[in-house]
Design a protein around this motif. Structure first.
Motif, PDB file in Angstrom:
ATOM      1  N   VAL A  82     -21.949  41.968  17.878  1.00 25.59           N
ATOM      2  CA  VAL A  82     -22.123  42.687  16.614  1.00 25.59           C
ATOM      3  C   VAL A  82     -22.442  44.133  16.959  1.00 25.59           C
ATOM      4  N   LEU A  83     -21.672  45.062  16.404  1.00 27.89           N
ATOM      5  CA  LEU A  83     -21.960  46.483  16.558  1.00 27.89           C
ATOM      6  C   LEU A  83     -22.547  46.979  15.250  1.00 27.89           C
ATOM      7  N   ILE A  84     -23.689  47.624  15.350  1.00 27.93           N
ATOM      8  CA  ILE A  84     -24.424  48.129  14.189  1.00 27.93           C
ATOM      9  C   ILE A  84     -24.509  49.641  14.323  1.00 27.93           C
ATOM     10  N   ASP A  85     -24.094  50.349  13.282  1.00 31.88           N
ATOM     11  CA  ASP A  85     -24.091  51.815  13.365  1.00 31.88           C
ATOM     12  C   ASP A  85     -25.497  52.383  13.220  1.00 31.88           C
ATOM     13  N   ARG A  86     -25.597  53.691  13.320  1.00 33.49           N
ATOM     14  CA  ARG A  86     -26.898  54.362  13.306  1.00 33.49           C
ATOM     15  C   ARG A  86     -27.647  54.188  11.986  1.00 33.49           C
ATOM     16  N   ALA A  87     -26.895  53.873  10.929  1.00 30.48           N
ATOM     17  CA  ALA A  87     -27.507  53.679   9.611  1.00 30.48           C
ATOM     18  C   ALA A  87     -27.883  52.220   9.354  1.00 30.48           C
ATOM     19  N   GLY A  88     -27.625  51.330  10.329  1.00 26.34           N
ATOM     20  CA  GLY A  88     -27.994  49.930  10.174  1.00 26.34           C
ATOM     21  C   GLY A  88     -26.930  49.063   9.521  1.00 26.34           C
TER      22      GLY A  88
ATOM     23  N   THR B  38     -21.709  45.634   5.802  1.00 25.07           N
ATOM     24  CA  THR B  38     -22.938  45.260   5.099  1.00 25.07           C
ATOM     25  C   THR B  38     -24.147  45.604   5.974  1.00 25.07           C
ATOM     26  N   PRO B  39     -25.328  45.736   5.364  1.00 25.65           N
ATOM     27  CA  PRO B  39     -26.523  45.999   6.179  1.00 25.65           C
ATOM     28  C   PRO B  39     -26.803  44.844   7.140  1.00 25.65           C
ATOM     29  N   ALA B  40     -27.192  45.177   8.351  1.00 28.08           N
ATOM     30  CA  ALA B  40     -27.507  44.158   9.350  1.00 28.08           C
ATOM     31  C   ALA B  40     -28.831  43.489   9.016  1.00 28.08           C
ATOM     32  N   PRO B  41     -28.841  42.150   8.922  1.00 27.43           N
ATOM     33  CA  PRO B  41     -30.111  41.457   8.686  1.00 27.43           C
ATOM     34  C   PRO B  41     -31.053  41.652   9.883  1.00 27.43           C
ATOM     35  N   GLU B  42     -32.335  41.722   9.602  1.00 28.14           N
ATOM     36  CA  GLU B  42     -33.329  41.832  10.685  1.00 28.14           C
ATOM     37  C   GLU B  42     -33.268  40.558  11.518  1.00 28.14           C
TER      38      GLU B  42
END
Length: 160
Positions: free
Chosen positions: A123-129, A4-8
């Motif tokens: 938490v690992l977040i990819d380049r696309a967020g 899922t998209p990472a929350p700000e």
């Protein structure tokens, strides 16, 4: 939360950052978010040393390490003033945010938004967020390093 998209990040203060980073501003990089409390033995013994190793190992133009001080207990002892001394003593050089305290309970905002169960959390977040790994507790350095390298390669291939 994986996939899922990472929350700000919803934070009240930054350390080690001339300009407060945002996840939107870090798109194009792999983001390693390490949530910790300075009085957490697992954080001091495993999580923060791992974050330091990641920051020292991977190129800053491809991997951003962000610390998140997320306090859900012992609030009186873990103030930003105490955190500043802690950051200095442990020589933490990557950007560290102070999670916004919870309004109606002990769980801070970013911790709640990510569904973290405690600290240390990774938490690992990819380049696309997108969230690609969400883990609680001490994680094996080699495994985490391999996952970061995979995300770096995956993003680079997509850009070709």
């Amino acid at each position: 939360m994986t996939g899922t998209p990472a929350p700000e990040l919803d934070v009240i203060q930054w350390f080690n950052a001339a300009e407060p980073p945002t996840l939107a501003g870090l798109r194009g990089k792999v983001v390693v978010l390490h949530a910790f409390q300075m009085l957490c033995p697992g954080c001091v013994g495993a999580g923060l040393p791992q974050a330091k190793k990641i920051a020292a190992t991977f190129p800053v133009d491809e991997v951003a390490v962000i610390g998140l001080h997320t306090v859900f207990e012992h609030h009186e002892a873990m103030t930003p003033v105490s955190l500043a001394a802690f950051i200095h003593e442990y020589r933490l050089g990557f950007p560290i945010a102070v999670d916004r305290p919870g309004g109606d309970g002990p769980i801070p905002h970013t911790m709640a938004a990510y569904g973290m169960r405690g600290t240390p959390s990774l938490v690992l977040i990819d380049r696309a967020g997108m969230i690609r790994r969400h883990a609680f507790g001490a994680e094996d350095d080699m495994k985490v390093g391999a996952e970061i390298a995979w995300l770096m390669k995956e993003g680079a291939e997509r850009d070709e």
